[in-house]
Design an enzyme around this catalytic site. Structure first.
Site, short mmCIF file in Angstrom:
data_model
loop_
_atom_site.label_atom_id
_atom_site.label_comp_id
_atom_site.label_asym_id
_atom_site.label_seq_id
_atom_site.Cartn_x
_atom_site.Cartn_y
_atom_site.Cartn_z
CG PHE A 94 4.18 -7.86 24.07
CD1 PHE A 94 3.83 -8.32 22.81
CD2 PHE A 94 3.14 -7.50 24.94
CE1 PHE A 94 2.49 -8.41 22.42
CE2 PHE A 94 1.80 -7.59 24.56
CZ PHE A 94 1.49 -8.04 23.30
CG ASN A 99 3.70 -15.70 22.58
OD1 ASN A 99 3.42 -16.86 22.79
ND2 ASN A 99 3.91 -15.21 21.37
CB THR A 100 1.61 -11.10 27.39
OG1 THR A 100 2.71 -10.59 26.63
CG2 THR A 100 1.53 -10.34 28.71
CG ASN A 146 -1.80 -11.63 17.53
OD1 ASN A 146 -0.76 -12.17 17.19
ND2 ASN A 146 -1.82 -10.59 18.34
CB SER A 169 0.36 -11.28 22.13
OG SER A 169 1.44 -12.16 22.38
CG ASN A 229 6.16 -15.22 18.03
OD1 ASN A 229 6.23 -14.63 19.10
ND2 ASN A 229 5.16 -15.02 17.17
CE LYS A 262 -2.31 -8.59 14.95
NZ LYS A 262 -0.94 -8.34 14.46
#
Length: 348
Positions: free
Chosen positions: A118, A183-184, A252, A181, A114, A223
């Site tokens: 967020f 993805n940021t 993660n 994450s 994915n 995390k």
């Protein structure tokens, strides 16, 4: 009583686009939670209490953050037998996330990729949903996971985390700070020593102020990613102790593609979750336990698709575990299976 309707549901859902299936599932959970229709996913309760970070976890299996970003389905997830549920990641302001398509199944690897980024409705909507849930009144624990907005420059990231912490503090049993994450943009750079020091120092100061204000102590967990080398893990462990963090969630999703090379969607950008993350996540847990000592709380997450996988996390050094991708592949029965196996393990 529980019905295992999931194999039928999965066959239907796996014919759909992954994000459409995800949204449909959450809408169904939101509509059926706290009604008699929750029998479709309700699981028998397994009591297996453990004291951790000043909290009493009613059993050792939790829902990982990321599935329910807007905290709409807390009670529905609770009905599946989780002792604790973590929702989010929430950012101060609503944001759409990355462009679609941004979620991909890799069934032969029992994995997902994915790059949602967020996507969420923002802090106000999130807290409003949390307040509506009944999960905590049943003695279960609720974790609220906070992140930074994509539009916030990385050097101002701490501001977003402080807004998040202040906003969720009084409604949480614990708060998770998500700096891992993939993805940021640049988010994972917050795991490096100076940036991490500055962030954790500010969070610890705010946490103490909030404890005074609300007259209650809410643990704060960090995390982290699985893609850290041994030195980075040592630095993070030292920072966790120095800044009095209450626990760590490992890990993660991964950026590594070694396990999915040549598979359809295997080279999509984003975080890989599911079975391929198990070994990497367990490695990080093992090293953290060495550095942090026996008493420091570790929540193990990544690649749990069976009771055996969950036991491997505990043997690596985790105190409790969380699942996410395993739930998508195996359904709610996995929660009961894992909870039972971990209770058996704790009684030996």
């Amino acid at each position: 009583m529980s019905l295992n309707l999931y194999p039928l549901a999965r066959a239907f859902l796996f014919k759909m686009d992954p994000e459409a299936a995800h949204d449909l599932t959450l809408n169904q959970l939101a509509q059926t939670q706290n009604t008699l229709l929750d029998i479709a996913y309700r699981q028998p309760w397994v009591a297996d209490p453990i004291q951790l970070a000043g909290l009493s976890f009613p059993n050792r299996v939790g829902m990982a953050a990321g599935l329910d970003k807007n905290a709409r389905c807390i009670d529905g997830l609770g009905a599946m037998g989780f002792g604790f549920v973590e929702v989010g990641t929430v950012t101060p302001l609503a944001q759409p996330g990355n462009d679609k398509p941004r979620m991909f199944r890799l069934p032969e690897a029992k994995a997902l990729i994915n790059r949602l980024g967020f996507n969420n409705q923002g802090l106000d909507a999130f807290v409003s949903n949390v307040k509506k849930s009944q999960f905590r009144s049943q003695g279960r624990l609720l974790g609220l996971n906070i992140g930074k907005n994509a539009a916030t420059p990385i050097e101002r990231a701490t501001d977003d985390y402080l807004i998040g912490l202040s906003g969720v503090y009084e409604h949480a049993d614990y708060v998770t700070v998500n700096i891992s994450s993939p993805n940021t943009k640049n988010l994972r750079s917050l795991q490096t020593d100076e940036a991490l020091d500055q962030l954790l120092s500010a969070l610890n100061e705010r946490k103490m102020a909030l404890a005074d204000k609300h007259q209650k102590r809410v643990p704060v967990f960090l995390k982290i990613a699985p893609d850290l080398d041994d030195d980075q893990i040592a630095v993070i462990a030292a920072s966790l102790i120095k800044h009095q963090m209450d626990g760590v969630i490992a890990t993660n999703t991964t950026l590594s593609r070694d396990a999915v090379k040549g598979m359809q969607h295997g080279d999509e950008a984003g975080g890989l979750s599911g079975a391929p993350v198990l070994a990497g996540s367990n490695r990080v847990i093992r090293l953290l336990r060495q550095h942090l000592g026996a008493q420091f709380p570790i929540i193990g997450v990544g690649g749990i698709l069976s009771a055996y996988d969950a036991v491997s996390k505990i043997e690596a050094g985790a105190d409790v575990v969380q699942i996410y991708t395993g739930l998508i592949y195996k359904g709610p029965a996995l929660v009961h299976e894992v909870a039972k196996a971990l209770r058996q393990l704790s009684q030996h």
